[in-house]
Design an enzyme around this catalytic site. Structure first.
Site, PDB file in Angstrom:
ATOM      1  N   HIS A   1       5.460   5.824  -2.936  1.00 60.22           N
ATOM      2  CA  HIS A   1       6.857   6.540  -3.125  1.00 60.22           C
ATOM      3  C   HIS A   1       6.544   8.106  -3.765  1.00 60.22           C
ATOM      4  O   HIS A   1       7.404   8.898  -3.408  1.00 60.22           O
ATOM      5  CB  HIS A   1       7.321   5.773  -4.362  1.00 60.22           C
ATOM      6  CG  HIS A   1       7.643   4.192  -4.323  1.00 60.22           C
ATOM      7  ND1 HIS A   1       7.236   3.282  -5.169  1.00 60.22           N
ATOM      8  CD2 HIS A   1       7.863   3.483  -3.346  1.00 60.22           C
ATOM      9  CE1 HIS A   1       7.567   2.096  -4.789  1.00 60.22           C
ATOM     10  NE2 HIS A   1       8.073   2.260  -3.585  1.00 60.22           N
TER      11      HIS A   1
ATOM     12  N   ARG B   1      13.122  -5.280   5.819  1.00 62.42           N
ATOM     13  CA  ARG B   1      13.332  -5.150   4.251  1.00 62.42           C
ATOM     14  C   ARG B   1      14.728  -5.141   4.443  1.00 62.42           C
ATOM     15  O   ARG B   1      15.406  -5.012   3.539  1.00 62.42           O
ATOM     16  CB  ARG B   1      12.860  -3.618   4.123  1.00 62.42           C
ATOM     17  CG  ARG B   1      13.206  -3.230   2.599  1.00 62.42           C
ATOM     18  CD  ARG B   1      12.278  -1.941   2.150  1.00 62.42           C
ATOM     19  NE  ARG B   1      12.743  -1.668   1.000  1.00 62.42           N
ATOM     20  CZ  ARG B   1      13.298  -0.291   0.662  1.00 62.42           C
ATOM     21  NH1 ARG B   1      13.686   0.593   1.802  1.00 62.42           N
ATOM     22  NH2 ARG B   1      13.467  -0.005  -0.341  1.00 62.42           N
TER      23      ARG B   1
ATOM     24  N   CYS C   1       1.017  -1.236  -0.143  1.00 59.06           N
ATOM     25  CA  CYS C   1      -0.046   0.177  -0.017  1.00 59.06           C
ATOM     26  C   CYS C   1       0.923   1.171   0.032  1.00 59.06           C
ATOM     27  O   CYS C   1       2.112   0.966  -0.106  1.00 59.06           O
ATOM     28  CB  CYS C   1      -0.897   0.005   1.249  1.00 59.06           C
ATOM     29  SG  CYS C   1       0.027   0.213   2.826  1.00 59.06           S
TER      30      CYS C   1
ATOM     31  N   ALA D   1       3.362   1.462   2.927  1.00 54.12           N
ATOM     32  CA  ALA D   1       4.367   0.829   2.491  1.00 54.12           C
ATOM     33  C   ALA D   1       5.689   1.567   1.498  1.00 54.12           C
ATOM     34  O   ALA D   1       6.726   1.586   2.043  1.00 54.12           O
ATOM     35  CB  ALA D   1       4.099  -0.567   1.943  1.00 54.12           C
TER      36      ALA D   1
HETATM   37 FE1  CFM Z   1      12.883  -0.069  -5.981  1.00 55.04          FE
HETATM   38 FE2  CFM Z   1      12.121  -2.341  -6.172  1.00 55.04          FE
HETATM   39 FE3  CFM Z   1      10.710  -0.591  -4.728  1.00 55.04          FE
HETATM   40 FE4  CFM Z   1      13.530  -1.329  -3.930  1.00 55.04          FE
HETATM   41 FE5  CFM Z   1      12.550  -3.343  -2.325  1.00 55.04          FE
HETATM   42 FE6  CFM Z   1      11.358  -4.400  -4.640  1.00 55.04          FE
HETATM   43 FE7  CFM Z   1       9.990  -2.710  -2.879  1.00 55.04          FE
HETATM   44 MO1  CFM Z   1      10.639  -5.041  -2.244  1.00 55.04          MO
HETATM   45  S1  CFM Z   1      14.358  -1.732  -6.062  1.00 55.04           S
HETATM   46  S2  CFM Z   1      12.438   0.323  -3.753  1.00 55.04           S
HETATM   47  S3  CFM Z   1      14.254  -2.270  -2.320  1.00 55.04           S
HETATM   48  S4  CFM Z   1      11.035  -0.922  -6.695  1.00 55.04           S
HETATM   49  S5  CFM Z   1      12.520  -5.365  -3.140  1.00 55.04           S
HETATM   50  S6  CFM Z   1      11.803  -4.264  -6.710  1.00 55.04           S
HETATM   51  S7  CFM Z   1       9.451  -4.389  -4.093  1.00 55.04           S
HETATM   52  S8  CFM Z   1      10.825  -3.224  -1.065  1.00 55.04           S
HETATM   53  S9  CFM Z   1       9.189  -1.009  -3.263  1.00 55.04           S
END
Ligand code: CFM
Length: 484
Positions: free
Chosen positions: A193, A94, A60, A63
C-alpha cells in the site's frame, strides 16, 4: 442445540499457545491479548515479521500495490511484471467493480502479464517490458496509462523498470508508472500500500489540472475500492449531502482522478490503513485536510455524516440532517426485522487492515457482539483505534495463525465467523456459519445506507441457514452441528 459461548480468558490464550515450542510461544503471546476491565496491558504487538513455520493468512507487497491500490484504476493497464502466477492468482477475486466499456475505458476484468520464463531471468526482462508497453498501446489505443507492477524476480535480477517506463512513456506519450512492489519487500501487503501511495505521489498526483475551478463542496473519497459496489453506495450519501465527489481512490476510478486529486477541499478517508500515507502527503503539500469516517451501519453512518458536515457550512449541515432523517426510518425497519433474530449473537472477525474495527458498529446495530477480532497487517495506530471498541473478556489477535484462530473458535464457540478467503472452508467444514468479509462473498455493497440492509440480510442468512445442521460426515451419526 446451540453450542455454549465462552468468553475469552488469558488462560485460554495460554492453553492454545502451549502447543508451540517455547520461543514461538513467547513471540506469539505478544500479538494476542484478552481485553479485561480497565485494560491496563491492553495492547498487541503488530506489523512485525510472521514467525517462520506458522501459517499466516497475510499477502505480499505486490498484493497490496497491484491488487489493492492500482488494480481498481479502470482506464489504466496494470502489467503484472514477472512470472505468470502472481497475475493469475490476483485476477478478479477482489470484486472491485467498475463501470465502462471493456477494452476501451475499463480494463479491470483483464489480466496483463509479462509471463517471465528462465530466459527472462537470465537475460533480463527490460526488452520484453518495452515490447509489452508497445503492444498495450497498439491493442488498446484508448488506454490512459500503464502501471508496471514488479514481482519478486524482477527485483532480484535488478531489472531497471524505472528507465524502461520513462523511455516508453515518451515513446508512447502515455503515463507509465513503475511500481517496485516486489513481494519480498516488507512483511505483508501493508508495505505494498505504502509503495503504491508513493508511486501515485511521485508519478501521478498533481500532474494534471482540471480546468473547472475547485468548488466549495469538492471532496475526494479515499480508500474505498468499490468492493461489491461499496463506493457507489458511499458516493450516494455524500452527493445527497450536497458534496461533490470529484475523485475516488481507487474504486471504479480513473487515472485523471489520481492526477487531479490535489484540487479538492477535503479528503474523506475510509480505509485508513491503505491510504493514510497519501492523505498526510496531500495535507502537508497541498493543505488539504483529511478526516476518517465509517459508513458501516446506521449508527456510524449518522456520526460520520455529522462529522463530515461539520467541515462545511450550514447548507451542508442541513442537508446532512435531511439525509439522516430520510434514511433512519428505513434503517429502523431493517433493524426491526433482523434484530430479534440476531440479538445476542456472538461474532469473531479476522480481516485485513480496516474492517476488523470498522464493521463492529454495524453488528452492534443488529444487537450482535464482536467477541474476538484481529488484523492480518494492521499497525499500532489501527489497534489503538480498535481497543476502545471492544468489550471486556474479548480477544484481540494480530496476524493470527490458522491453528490459533481455529482453537479460539473451538474454545469460545461464537455464533458467526467473519473472515477471509483462506479461512472460509476450515470453518464451514466445522459447521460454523461464516461470512467472507473481504469480497463480501458474492454479495455487497455493505457500505452506507444501501449496504446495511444487504449486510443484515446476509448475516441472517448465514446464521439461520439450516445447511450447517445438515452437513454430516458419512462416518459420523451425529450432525456436525451437534458435535462442534
Ligand atoms: Fe483497506 Fe481492508 Fe485493505 Fe480494503 Fe480488502 Fe481487507 Fe485487503 Mo481484503 S478495507 S484495502 S478492500 S485494509 S478486504 S480489511 S484485506 S483486500 S488490503
Amino acid at each position: 442445540e446451540t453450542p455454549k459461548y465462552t468468553p475469552a480468558t488469558p488462560e485460554m490464550v495460554d492453553e492454545v499457545l502451549s502447543a508451540y515450542p517455547d520461543r514461538a510461544k513467547k513471540m506469539r503471546a505478544k500479538h494476542i491479548t484478552v481485553k479485561t476491565e480497565g485494560c491496563a496491558s491492553c495492547s498487541v504487538k503488530s506489523n512485525s515479521k510472521t514467525v517462520p513455520g506458522l501459517m499466516t493468512a497475510r499477502g505480499c507487497a505486490y498484493a497490496g500495490a497491484k491488487g489493492v491500490v492500482f488494480g481498481p484504476v479502470k482506464d489504466m493497464v496494470h502489467i503484472s511484471h514477472g512470472p505468470v502466477g502472481c497475475g493469475y492468482y490476483s485476477w478478479g477475486n477482489r470484486r472491485n467493480l467498475a463501470e465502462g466499456e471493456l477494452g476501451v475505458n475499463n480494463f479491470v476484468p483483464f489480466q496483463f502479464t509479462s509471463d517471465f520464463s528462465e530466459n527472462d531471468i537470465v537475460y533480463g526482462g527490460d526488452k520484453k517490458l518495452e515490447q509489452i508497453c508497445r503492444e498495450v498501446k497498439e491493442l488498446f489505443p484508448t488506454v490512459k496509462g500503464i502501471s508496471v507492477m514488479s514481482e519478486c524476480p524482477v527485483g532480484l535480477i535488478g531489472d531497471d523498470i524505472e528507465s524502461v517506463s520513462k523511455k516508453m512513456s515518451k515513446e508512447l506519450d502515455l503515463p507509465i508508472v513503475p511500481v517496485r512492489c516486489e513481494g519480498f519487500r516488507g512483511i505483508s501487503q501493508s508495505l505494498g500500500h505504502h509503495i503504491a501511495n508513493d508511486a501515485v505521489r511521485d508519478h501521478l498526483l498533481g500532474k494534471k489540472e482540471r480546468e473547472e475551478e475547485v468548488g466549495p463542496y469538492d471532496v475526494s473519497l479515499i480508500g474505498d475500492y468499490n468492493i461489491g459496489g461499496d463506493a457507489w453506495a458511499s458516493i450516494k450519501i455524500l452527493e445527497e449531502m450536497g458534496l461533490r465527489v470529484r475523485n475516488v481512490w481507487t474504486g471504479d476510478s480513473t487515472i485523471e482522478m489520481l492526477q487531479t486529486a490535489h484540487q479538492v477541499k477535503l479528503n474523506l478517508i475510509h480505509c485508513y490503513r491503505s491510504m493514510n500515507y497519501i492523505c498526510k502527503h496531500m495535507e502537508e503539500t497541498y493543505g488539504i485536510p483529511h478526516m476518517e469516517f465509517n459508513f458501516f451501519g446506521p449508527t456510524k453512518i449518522k456520526q460520520s455524516i455529522r462529522a463530515i458536515a461539520a467541515h462545511f457550512d450550514d447548507y451542508i449541515k442541513e442537508k446532512g440532517e435531511a439525509v439522516i432523517a430520510k434514511y433512519e426510518p428505513m434503517m429502523q425497519a431493517v433493524i426491526d426485522k433482523y434484530r430479534p433474530r440476531l440479538e445476542g449473537k456472538k461474532v469473531m472477525l479476522y480481516v485485513g487492515g480496516l474492517r476488523p474495527r470498522h464493521v463492529i458498529g454495524a453488528y452492534e446495530d443488529l444487537g450482535m457482539e464482536v467477541v474476538g477480532t484481529g488484523y492480518e497487517f494492521a499497525h499500532k495506530d489501527d489497534y489503538d483505534r480498535t481497543m476502545p471498541m471492544m468489550g471486556d473478556n474479548t480477544v484481540i489477535y494480530d496476524d493470527v495463525t490458522a491453528y490459533e484462530l481455529e482453537e479460539f473458535v473451538n474454545r469460545m464457540k461464537p455464533d458467526l465467523i467473519g473472515s477471509g478467503v483462506k479461512e472460509k472452508y476450515v470453518f464451514e467444514k466445522m459447521g460454523y456459519p461464516f461470512r467472507q468479509m473481504h469480497s463480501w462473498d458474492y454479495s455487497g455493497p455493505y457500505h452506507a445506507y444501501d449496504g446495511f440492509p444487504i449486510f443484515a440480510r446476509d448475516m441472517d442468512i448465514a446464521l439461520s441457514s439450516p445447511t450447517w445442521g445438515l452437513a454430516k460426515a458419512p462416518w459420523k451419526k451425529e450432525t456436525v452441528k451437534e458435535v462442534r
